[in-house]
Design a protein around this motif. Structure first.
Motif, PDB file in Angstrom:
ATOM      1  N   VAL A 149       8.084  81.848  -7.899  1.00 60.41           N
ATOM      2  CA  VAL A 149       7.762  83.257  -8.240  1.00 60.41           C
ATOM      3  C   VAL A 149       7.341  83.355  -6.690  1.00 60.41           C
ATOM      4  N   TYR A 150       8.065  84.486  -5.984  1.00 64.32           N
ATOM      5  CA  TYR A 150       7.715  85.118  -4.704  1.00 64.32           C
ATOM      6  C   TYR A 150       6.773  86.242  -4.927  1.00 64.32           C
ATOM      7  N   VAL A 151       5.765  86.205  -4.270  1.00 61.13           N
ATOM      8  CA  VAL A 151       4.815  87.233  -4.099  1.00 61.13           C
ATOM      9  C   VAL A 151       4.699  87.810  -2.835  1.00 61.13           C
ATOM     10  N   THR A 152       5.046  89.045  -2.700  1.00 59.98           N
ATOM     11  CA  THR A 152       4.927  89.579  -1.090  1.00 59.98           C
ATOM     12  C   THR A 152       3.703  90.686  -1.333  1.00 59.98           C
ATOM     13  N   ALA A 153       2.676  90.533  -0.542  1.00 61.72           N
ATOM     14  CA  ALA A 153       1.540  91.305  -0.465  1.00 61.72           C
ATOM     15  C   ALA A 153       1.852  92.601   0.600  1.00 61.72           C
ATOM     16  N   LEU A 154       1.677  93.540   0.277  1.00 64.96           N
ATOM     17  CA  LEU A 154       1.784  94.923   1.170  1.00 64.96           C
ATOM     18  C   LEU A 154       0.585  95.534   1.060  1.00 64.96           C
TER      19      LEU A 154
ATOM     20  N   GLU B 213      -7.146  95.658  -0.071  1.00 68.31           N
ATOM     21  CA  GLU B 213      -6.369  96.639  -0.879  1.00 68.31           C
ATOM     22  C   GLU B 213      -4.902  96.418  -0.530  1.00 68.31           C
ATOM     23  N   CYS B 214      -3.962  96.299  -1.753  1.00 66.73           N
ATOM     24  CA  CYS B 214      -2.757  96.063  -1.487  1.00 66.73           C
ATOM     25  C   CYS B 214      -1.844  96.240  -2.803  1.00 66.73           C
ATOM     26  N   VAL B 215      -0.628  96.508  -2.552  1.00 69.28           N
ATOM     27  CA  VAL B 215       0.258  96.484  -3.943  1.00 69.28           C
ATOM     28  C   VAL B 215       1.300  95.186  -3.635  1.00 69.28           C
ATOM     29  N   TYR B 216       1.959  94.967  -4.645  1.00 72.36           N
ATOM     30  CA  TYR B 216       2.748  93.868  -4.491  1.00 72.36           C
ATOM     31  C   TYR B 216       4.368  93.985  -4.732  1.00 72.36           C
ATOM     32  N   LEU B 217       4.942  93.043  -4.296  1.00 71.89           N
ATOM     33  CA  LEU B 217       6.367  92.986  -4.686  1.00 71.89           C
ATOM     34  C   LEU B 217       6.433  91.514  -5.278  1.00 71.89           C
ATOM     35  N   ILE B 218       6.715  91.339  -6.749  1.00 73.43           N
ATOM     36  CA  ILE B 218       6.977  90.155  -7.364  1.00 73.43           C
ATOM     37  C   ILE B 218       8.409  89.846  -7.769  1.00 73.43           C
ATOM     38  N   ASN B 219       8.962  88.856  -7.108  1.00 75.39           N
ATOM     39  CA  ASN B 219      10.277  88.515  -7.206  1.00 75.39           C
ATOM     40  C   ASN B 219      11.064  90.045  -7.087  1.00 75.39           C
ATOM     41  N   GLY B 220      10.654  90.840  -6.146  1.00 77.54           N
ATOM     42  CA  GLY B 220      11.512  91.741  -5.918  1.00 77.54           C
ATOM     43  C   GLY B 220      11.021  93.229  -6.619  1.00 77.54           C
ATOM     44  N   ASP B 221      10.305  93.008  -7.822  1.00 77.86           N
ATOM     45  CA  ASP B 221       9.672  94.206  -8.460  1.00 77.86           C
ATOM     46  C   ASP B 221       8.354  94.674  -8.062  1.00 77.86           C
ATOM     47  N   PHE B 222       8.219  96.125  -7.668  1.00 74.13           N
ATOM     48  CA  PHE B 222       7.050  96.452  -7.324  1.00 74.13           C
ATOM     49  C   PHE B 222       5.940  96.612  -8.420  1.00 74.13           C
ATOM     50  N   VAL B 223       4.729  96.049  -8.102  1.00 74.50           N
ATOM     51  CA  VAL B 223       3.840  96.451  -9.076  1.00 74.50           C
ATOM     52  C   VAL B 223       2.415  96.743  -8.288  1.00 74.50           C
ATOM     53  N   GLU B 224       1.571  97.575  -8.873  1.00 78.06           N
ATOM     54  CA  GLU B 224       0.340  98.085  -8.145  1.00 78.06           C
ATOM     55  C   GLU B 224      -0.884  96.910  -8.449  1.00 78.06           C
ATOM     56  N   THR B 225      -0.988  96.550  -9.570  1.00 75.98           N
ATOM     57  CA  THR B 225      -1.947  95.368  -9.977  1.00 75.98           C
ATOM     58  C   THR B 225      -1.416  94.097 -10.505  1.00 75.98           C
ATOM     59  N   ALA B 226      -1.744  93.127 -10.294  1.00 74.43           N
ATOM     60  CA  ALA B 226      -1.394  91.703 -10.841  1.00 74.43           C
ATOM     61  C   ALA B 226      -2.369  90.946 -11.434  1.00 74.43           C
ATOM     62  N   ASN B 227      -3.219  91.683 -12.152  1.00 71.22           N
ATOM     63  CA  ASN B 227      -4.404  90.839 -12.914  1.00 71.22           C
ATOM     64  C   ASN B 227      -3.562  89.827 -14.097  1.00 71.22           C
ATOM     65  N   ARG B 228      -2.673  90.383 -14.438  1.00 75.26           N
ATOM     66  CA  ARG B 228      -2.007  89.513 -15.865  1.00 75.26           C
ATOM     67  C   ARG B 228      -0.611  89.394 -15.930  1.00 75.26           C
ATOM     68  N   LEU B 229       0.067  88.559 -15.446  1.00 73.37           N
ATOM     69  CA  LEU B 229       1.791  88.494 -15.231  1.00 73.37           C
ATOM     70  C   LEU B 229       1.939  87.171 -15.880  1.00 73.37           C
TER      71      LEU B 229
END
Length: 180
Positions: free
Chosen positions: A34-39, A10-26
């Motif tokens: 693309v930089y994906v940080t898993a938090l 279970e995590c949230v993400y920073l995608i190129n610096g933008d916070f997102v809760e789910t990343a099913n469809r970007l």
């Protein structure tokens, strides 16, 4: 092209610096970096960043990136522990029917996997057939972005993927069909 990110924790993400809760469809271009940080939301896991250079395949201890088809790229993230990296492979998933079936087969629990099949399907295949069907594949990726369709990709050790679908009958898997 659509980027689908699946994490085994279970995590949230920073995608190129933008916070997102789910990343099913970007949406991304197949040439984007693309930089994906898993938090992680669990205190015993550490955050980390993965760099995607377009749609090239990547395989590391923590991330696997695969181009599923012309329109879909999948990034699968594994947990990063504070003390020692531990792979969560072969641990039966608590997810959908097909994910649990795949995990049970890969863990070698063919009796439990066979019990997940409908009576009709059980009568046409045995446990060895079930093991053989999944033997060439290392990962499963459900198409959660295509809701209600029961589609999934099986991914082999080389990163090649094959699209499949499955049908349920009375809570049991009644059919699995390769769609390619």
């Amino acid at each position: 092209m659509e980027l689908h990110i699946k994490s085994e924790f279970e995590c949230v993400y920073l995608i190129n610096g933008d916070f997102v809760e789910t990343a099913n469809r970007l949406t991304m271009s197949e040439y984007d970096i693309v930089y994906v940080t898993a938090l992680p939301l669990k205190h015993s896991l550490l955050p980390y960043t993965v760099k995607l250079c377009g749609t090239e395949s990547i395989t590391t201890e923590l991330a696997t990136g695969i181009r599923l088809d012309a329109d879909n790229y999948l990034l699968i993230l594994s947990p990063r522990y504070m003390t020692v990296y531990v792979s969560a492979q072969n641990v039966p998933s608590q997810g959908s029917h097909i994910s649990r079936l795949f995990s049970l087969v890969k863990a070698g629990d063919l009796a439990a996997a066979h019990a997940m099949l409908s009576d009709t399907l059980k009568s046409s295949i045995d446990r060895n057939d079930l093991a053989s069907f999944f033997s060439d594949y290392e990962k499963i990726a459900e198409c959660t972005w295509a809701s209600g369709e029961n589609k999934f990709y099986l991914i082999d050790k080389n990163g090649a993927s094959r699209l499949h679908s499955y049908a349920l009958k009375d809570g049991f898997i009644d059919d699995i069909v390769e769609m390619d």
